[in-house]
Design a protein around this motif. Structure first.
Motif, PDB file in Angstrom:
ATOM      1  N   GLY A 182      -0.200  14.373  -2.669  1.00  0.00           N
ATOM      2  CA  GLY A 182      -0.954  13.312  -3.347  1.00  0.00           C
ATOM      3  C   GLY A 182      -0.358  11.941  -3.090  1.00  0.00           C
ATOM      4  O   GLY A 182      -1.083  10.959  -2.887  1.00  0.00           O
ATOM      5  N   LEU A 183       0.971  11.855  -3.070  1.00  0.00           N
ATOM      6  CA  LEU A 183       1.626  10.575  -2.763  1.00  0.00           C
ATOM      7  C   LEU A 183       1.334  10.142  -1.323  1.00  0.00           C
ATOM      8  O   LEU A 183       1.097   8.952  -1.059  1.00  0.00           O
ATOM      9  CB  LEU A 183       3.131  10.671  -2.982  1.00  0.00           C
ATOM     10  CG  LEU A 183       3.608  10.646  -4.429  1.00  0.00           C
ATOM     11  CD1 LEU A 183       5.136  10.743  -4.479  1.00  0.00           C
ATOM     12  CD2 LEU A 183       3.136   9.395  -5.140  1.00  0.00           C
ATOM     13  N   LEU A 184       1.348  11.083  -0.397  1.00  0.00           N
ATOM     14  CA  LEU A 184       1.040  10.768   0.994  1.00  0.00           C
ATOM     15  C   LEU A 184      -0.403  10.292   1.141  1.00  0.00           C
ATOM     16  O   LEU A 184      -0.666   9.285   1.827  1.00  0.00           O
ATOM     17  CB  LEU A 184       1.293  11.988   1.883  1.00  0.00           C
ATOM     18  CG  LEU A 184       0.978  11.816   3.362  1.00  0.00           C
ATOM     19  CD1 LEU A 184       1.898  10.775   3.991  1.00  0.00           C
ATOM     20  CD2 LEU A 184       1.091  13.138   4.082  1.00  0.00           C
ATOM     21  N   ILE A 185      -1.328  10.984   0.499  1.00  0.00           N
ATOM     22  CA  ILE A 185      -2.741  10.578   0.542  1.00  0.00           C
ATOM     23  C   ILE A 185      -2.894   9.183  -0.045  1.00  0.00           C
ATOM     24  O   ILE A 185      -3.606   8.336   0.505  1.00  0.00           O
ATOM     25  CB  ILE A 185      -3.624  11.600  -0.210  1.00  0.00           C
ATOM     26  CG1 ILE A 185      -3.678  12.916   0.547  1.00  0.00           C
ATOM     27  CG2 ILE A 185      -5.037  11.051  -0.418  1.00  0.00           C
ATOM     28  CD1 ILE A 185      -4.341  14.045  -0.227  1.00  0.00           C
ATOM     29  N   SER A 186      -2.207   8.913  -1.158  1.00  0.00           N
ATOM     30  CA  SER A 186      -2.293   7.605  -1.802  1.00  0.00           C
ATOM     31  C   SER A 186      -1.758   6.501  -0.897  1.00  0.00           C
ATOM     32  O   SER A 186      -2.358   5.421  -0.797  1.00  0.00           O
ATOM     33  CB  SER A 186      -1.535   7.608  -3.129  1.00  0.00           C
ATOM     34  OG  SER A 186      -2.094   8.539  -4.013  1.00  0.00           O
ATOM     35  N   ALA A 187      -0.641   6.755  -0.240  1.00  0.00           N
ATOM     36  CA  ALA A 187      -0.056   5.749   0.653  1.00  0.00           C
ATOM     37  C   ALA A 187      -0.988   5.450   1.826  1.00  0.00           C
ATOM     38  O   ALA A 187      -1.207   4.276   2.182  1.00  0.00           O
ATOM     39  CB  ALA A 187       1.305   6.226   1.160  1.00  0.00           C
ATOM     40  N   LEU A 188      -1.550   6.491   2.419  1.00  0.00           N
ATOM     41  CA  LEU A 188      -2.482   6.269   3.528  1.00  0.00           C
ATOM     42  C   LEU A 188      -3.744   5.561   3.045  1.00  0.00           C
ATOM     43  O   LEU A 188      -4.299   4.711   3.749  1.00  0.00           O
ATOM     44  CB  LEU A 188      -2.822   7.602   4.190  1.00  0.00           C
ATOM     45  CG  LEU A 188      -1.665   8.292   4.914  1.00  0.00           C
ATOM     46  CD1 LEU A 188      -2.073   9.684   5.375  1.00  0.00           C
ATOM     47  CD2 LEU A 188      -1.179   7.457   6.072  1.00  0.00           C
TER      48      LEU A 188
END
Length: 157
Positions: free
Chosen positions: A45-51
């Motif tokens: 979820g953090l990776l998706i948010s950053a992208l």
């Protein structure tokens, strides 16, 4: 800014990423050596948010197509046909079985949605449906429905 497709797409994926992160947090993170059930969801979820933030920022900077340009030239008839075909696939999956449903779906898509010559569409459909069935059923040992009308045949079992 507000009219850019990237901005709105980025906001959508940011909301999705925050939701996945939050759900991962609620499931318990654990540690790196002993991850909990929410560990992967949290970090994903953090990776998706950053992208998503990077995509939304591109929209703010004025890059990418306008929102109105995004759907120009869309073939809505094909979209509707694919949706209807997938719904029919879902309803008939148990009764007809994986191989027959997959074969029918592929033939339908290659005949009506994006036409391919029958010389190609028929062998491709057969090889793809039987090939995927073989990998799933025989190699990965996933139980797929054979179809209620094929239950007694040893051919697919």
């Amino acid at each position: 800014m507000v009219r850019r497709a990237e901005f709105w797409g980025g906001l959508f994926w940011l909301a999705f990423g925050v939701f996945v992160t939050w759900q991962g947090w609620l499931l318990e993170l654990g540690s790196l050596r002993e991850p909990g059930s929410g560990f992967v969801f949290f970090w994903l979820g953090l990776l998706i948010s950053a992208l998503a933030i990077s995509i939304a920022l591109n929209g703010v900077r004025g890059k990418g197509p306008l929102l109105g340009e995004l759907w120009q030239g869309a073939r809505w008839r094909n979209v509707l046909l694919v949706i209807l075909a997938l719904i029919a696939f879902g309803f008939l999956f148990e009764q007809l079985g994986f191989v027959i449903c997959s074969l029918a779906l592929l033939l339908f898509l290659m005949t009506f949605v994006d036409p391919v010559k029958p010389v190609l569409s028929i062998p491709i459909s057969i090889v793809a449906a039987v090939g995927v069935w073989y990998v799933l059923e025989k190699v990965l040992l996933v139980q797929l429905p054979k179809g209620s009308w094929l239950e007694g045949l040893p051919l697919l079992g």
